[in-house]
Design a protein around this motif. Structure first.
Motif, PDB file in Angstrom:
ATOM      1  N   UNK A  20       0.812  -1.206   0.000  1.00  0.00           N
ATOM      2  CA  UNK A  20       0.000   0.000   0.000  1.00  0.00           C
ATOM      3  C   UNK A  20       0.845   1.254   0.000  1.00  0.00           C
ATOM      4  N   UNK A  21       2.109   1.151   0.455  1.00  0.00           N
ATOM      5  CA  UNK A  21       2.970   2.329   0.448  1.00  0.00           C
ATOM      6  C   UNK A  21       3.568   2.595  -0.922  1.00  0.00           C
ATOM      7  N   UNK A  22       3.513   1.632  -1.843  1.00  0.00           N
ATOM      8  CA  UNK A  22       4.028   1.819  -3.191  1.00  0.00           C
ATOM      9  C   UNK A  22       2.959   2.404  -4.102  1.00  0.00           C
ATOM     10  N   UNK A  23       3.390   3.183  -5.040  1.00  0.00           N
ATOM     11  CA  UNK A  23       2.466   3.811  -5.984  1.00  0.00           C
ATOM     12  C   UNK A  23       2.224   2.853  -7.144  1.00  0.00           C
ATOM     13  N   UNK A  24       0.990   2.536  -7.400  1.00  0.00           N
ATOM     14  CA  UNK A  24       0.633   1.645  -8.489  1.00  0.00           C
ATOM     15  C   UNK A  24       0.561   2.388  -9.819  1.00  0.00           C
ATOM     16  N   UNK A  25       1.230   1.865 -10.830  1.00  0.00           N
ATOM     17  CA  UNK A  25       1.225   2.464 -12.163  1.00  0.00           C
ATOM     18  C   UNK A  25       0.403   1.592 -13.094  1.00  0.00           C
ATOM     19  N   UNK A  26      -0.355   2.237 -13.960  1.00  0.00           N
ATOM     20  CA  UNK A  26      -1.224   1.511 -14.872  1.00  0.00           C
ATOM     21  C   UNK A  26      -0.429   0.894 -16.017  1.00  0.00           C
ATOM     22  N   UNK A  68      11.231   7.074 -13.078  1.00  0.00           N
ATOM     23  CA  UNK A  68      12.072   7.310 -11.909  1.00  0.00           C
ATOM     24  C   UNK A  68      11.488   6.622 -10.676  1.00  0.00           C
ATOM     25  N   UNK A  69      10.200   6.702 -10.520  1.00  0.00           N
ATOM     26  CA  UNK A  69       9.557   6.054  -9.368  1.00  0.00           C
ATOM     27  C   UNK A  69       9.633   4.541  -9.470  1.00  0.00           C
ATOM     28  N   UNK A  70       9.563   4.018 -10.689  1.00  0.00           N
ATOM     29  CA  UNK A  70       9.564   2.568 -10.875  1.00  0.00           C
ATOM     30  C   UNK A  70      10.934   1.972 -10.547  1.00  0.00           C
ATOM     31  N   UNK A  71      12.015   2.524 -11.128  1.00  0.00           N
ATOM     32  CA  UNK A  71      13.341   1.963 -10.900  1.00  0.00           C
ATOM     33  C   UNK A  71      13.881   2.340  -9.523  1.00  0.00           C
ATOM     34  N   UNK A  72      13.304   3.382  -8.910  1.00  0.00           N
ATOM     35  CA  UNK A  72      13.725   3.748  -7.570  1.00  0.00           C
ATOM     36  C   UNK A  72      13.089   2.912  -6.484  1.00  0.00           C
ATOM     37  N   UNK A  73      12.186   2.009  -6.850  1.00  0.00           N
ATOM     38  CA  UNK A  73      11.522   1.152  -5.878  1.00  0.00           C
ATOM     39  C   UNK A  73      10.359   1.794  -5.184  1.00  0.00           C
ATOM     40  N   UNK A  74       9.850   2.918  -5.688  1.00  0.00           N
ATOM     41  CA  UNK A  74       8.720   3.602  -5.077  1.00  0.00           C
ATOM     42  C   UNK A  74       7.409   3.338  -5.792  1.00  0.00           C
ATOM     43  N   UNK A  75       7.415   2.515  -6.829  1.00  0.00           N
ATOM     44  CA  UNK A  75       6.188   2.233  -7.577  1.00  0.00           C
ATOM     45  C   UNK A  75       6.312   0.858  -8.204  1.00  0.00           C
TER      46      UNK A  75
END
Length: 637
Positions: A123-129, A175-182
């Protein structure tokens, strides 16, 4: 006067002032491959000189001196972002299969309350479509289409490129995906499409394996060495801001090069290879390759999460100021250097002993040869000079060497036990090649081997435009005489007589003018020795030997027939062919015919006044007569 000069810097000695028999260990104008910007620019012209692809051994590089160079780098960065998204989808699907099974087993053995932990973590990660993957696939398909020239017939409006706002949004999500935030929801649904596109890109782009996921680029000063001011960045905004804020001249601008994100590691530590080679002549290009080289290790364990230069740069000038990390493997030497022989032993223990002789060593040879052939035309080829260079290579996971840079004055400092041995040895072997081999071609040359020697190339006498015209010289054509419609030379050479009387009138019906005993002043010769001219009278000849002149000057374009004029030699006993004067009621118009001196035309004829000259030959009389008639016709017309 010294006859052998060895200097650390090229500018210490003015090589233009040296005599032919003085040896120097430097060449002039080597910036085409010994500077970062020179190597970057000249590698793009490699296909014009060698049938080789620079992307197969030199990481793509861009000079950030002009706006066009910045745009090329930006386009490459965006394409790498799109391919990295596809690579993330494939890696997640392949790498997390075992992890997913282990997590399911652990979740089944634990109590129900423990199942809420992954949910709270997720739940703390941002989901990308999945639209992010679709946009990345669209960019990769357009890139493949351009490589296959499918965009030639498409207009700029028909090209389905992303807008600037769409690019900004896609890059921020990346950036969010490879940074582990999404994370990308339902990424497994795109696995087949992403895998197929990556396979196509790998088939046409040999640098796909070194790209990785982070899209890291290494930024270097264009004309500095020893690792000074080198940085690693993975945000395009920061790179462009750094370049825009710098006000250095064009030659000192930055160079950006793709960082090798998948290097070969030894005990989780990055290393590079320093390889020496010697150039003893540029025409013909002669290269000697050194069989021994050495490895330089970093003092830190390799990690892409930390972009510190201490982790990613293996230059001795940087690592000598750092202490070895405590977490580094103790199997690595404390002085951070290995000989190539020690590295081959390391490969042999892991069952890859043949890789050095089959992949690494031959590939480094080809890279050096191709680079020198490109730079050959830009270096000042002074005879009786030589230079030792140091090339830096980094190996990929597949043991493929990648050329990073070439140094013009490689360090010979004995900073470690390895360099103390090899540096002294390579200097001694260099002397053997450039000095001893001049006297004895079969002498010992140490660990050097002849890598390349091409046939001599004839250089032009000067550099620049060499324009010239080839052809055959032609003479100016003489002025063409006016055409004669009818000219009957019926009389034979035997009947030719000296000119005693006047020829028949060319214009019937006009009376002949009185004899001209004096010439007009404006037509006199320089010596004022001119001949009088009288209008000719008709000859009394038989009908078969006569000729008529028919000319109607009243009609434009009319043609005139000239009479046949017979001449007779003086003293010739011919039949009764006396010449009589025929008078006419009409007189000539003196304006119709201009007087022309005959002395220059017929120097050996007898004039009317009786001044006798030497008798001419029949051929001369005939030729002179033709000239008189032609000139007279032109004057009358």
């Amino acid at each position: 006067m010294p006859y052998f000069l060895w200097t650390l810097k090229r500018g210490i000695v003015d090589y233009h002032s040296l005599s032919c028999d003085q040896m120097l260990n430097h060449y002039g104008k080597t910036a085409a491959f010994t500077t970062k910007i020179g190597l970057c620019v000249n590698m793009r012209t490699l296909p014009w000189y060698v049938q080789a692809d620079p992307d197969s051994f030199f990481p793509r590089c861009y000079g950030l001196c002009t706006e066009s160079d910045k745009q090329e780098f930006l386009d490459d960065f965006r394409r790498t972002v799109a391919s990295s998204i596809l690579r993330w989808v494939v890696s997640q699907q392949n790498g997390n299969k075992s992890k997913r099974k282990s997590k399911e087993e652990e979740a089944g053995d634990s109590d129900p309350s423990s199942k809420k932990v992954p949910e709270s973590t997720g739940s703390r990660l941002m989901g990308l479509s999945g639209q992010l993957v679709d946009a990345a696939c669209k960019v990769c398909e357009a890139y493949l289409g351009r490589l296959e020239h499918k965009d030639i017939d498409l207009s700029e409006d028909a090209a389905e490129d992303l807008t600037e706002d769409e690019w900004k949004d896609l890059i921020q999500q990346y950036y969010s995906l490879v940074g582990g935030n999404a994370f990308i929801s339902n990424s497994r649904n795109h696995f087949s499409q992403c895998q197929a596109l990556l396979n196509k890109i790998t088939a046409v782009n040999p640098q796909t394996e070194i790209d990785g996921l982070r899209n890291i680029w290494i930024i270097k000063p264009a004309a500095k060495s020893r690792g000074r001011d080198i940085m690693c960045m993975n945000h395009v905004e920061e790179i462009l801001e750094l370049v825009a804020a710098d006000h250095l001249p064009a030659k000192d601008k930055w160079v950006v090069q793709k960082y090798i994100e998948t290097p070969l590691l030894i005990y989780d530590t990055k290393f590079d290879i320093r390889q020496w080679f010697l150039v003893t002549d540029w025409n013909p290009l002669t290269i000697w390759f050194y069989k021994e080289s050495y490895l330089r290790f970093s003092t830190r364990r390799f990690s892409l999460d930390n972009l510190d230069s201490a982790v990613h740069l293996c230059n001795s000038s940087i690592q000598k100021h750092l202490k070895n990390d405590e977490g580094r493997s103790p199997l690595l030497p404390c002085h951070n250097t290995w000989t190539s022989t020690r590295f081959q032993e390391y490969l042999q223990k892991r069952g890859r002993g043949a890789v050095w002789s089959s992949v690494i060593y031959p590939s480094m040879k080809r890279a050096v040869t191709n680079t020198m052939r490109v730079a050959q035309g830009r270096v000042e080829p002074r005879k009786n000079s030589f230079e030792l260079y140091g090339a830096d290579f980094i190996l990929g996971r597949d043991f493929k060497p990648w050329l990073i840079e070439i140094n013009s004055s490689p360090t010979m400092h004995a900073s470690t036990p390895v360099t103390a041995q090899l540096c002294a040895q390579v200097q001694e072997d260099t002397i053997k090649v450039v000095v001893d081999r001049r006297v004895d071609r079969n002498c010992d040359i140490g660990n050097f081997e002849l890598l390349w020697r091409q046939p001599a190339v004839e250089l032009p006498p000067f550099q620049g435009s060499d324009l010239f015209v080839e052809g055959v010289g032609t003479r100016k054509a003489k002025r063409q005489m006016p055409p004669i419609s009818t000219f009957d030379s019926a009389s034979s050479l035997s009947d030719i007589q000296p000119l005693k009387e006047r020829c028949p009138s060319a214009l019937p019906g006009l009376a002949p003018a009185p004899p001209c005993t004096a010439l007009q002043p404006d037509l006199r010769m320089k010596d004022e020795k001119v001949l009088a001219c009288t209008l000719p009278l008709p000859l009394n000849r038989p009908a078969g030997r006569s000729a008529k002149v028919n000319c109607d000057l009243s009609e434009p374009g009319s043609r005139m027939e000239l009479p046949t004029c017979h001449l007779q030699h003086l003293g010739h006993t011919a039949p009764n062919t006396g010449l009589t004067k025929v008078e006419s009621d009409k007189r000539w118009d003196p304006n119709l015919l201009k007087v022309h001196p005959l002395r220059s035309v017929l120097p050996s004829m007898k004039t009317v006044e009786g001044a006798q000259c030497l008798p001419p030959r029949p051929s001369e009389v005939l030729i002179h007569l033709e000239l008189i008639f032609v000139y007279g016709v032109s004057m009358i017309c």
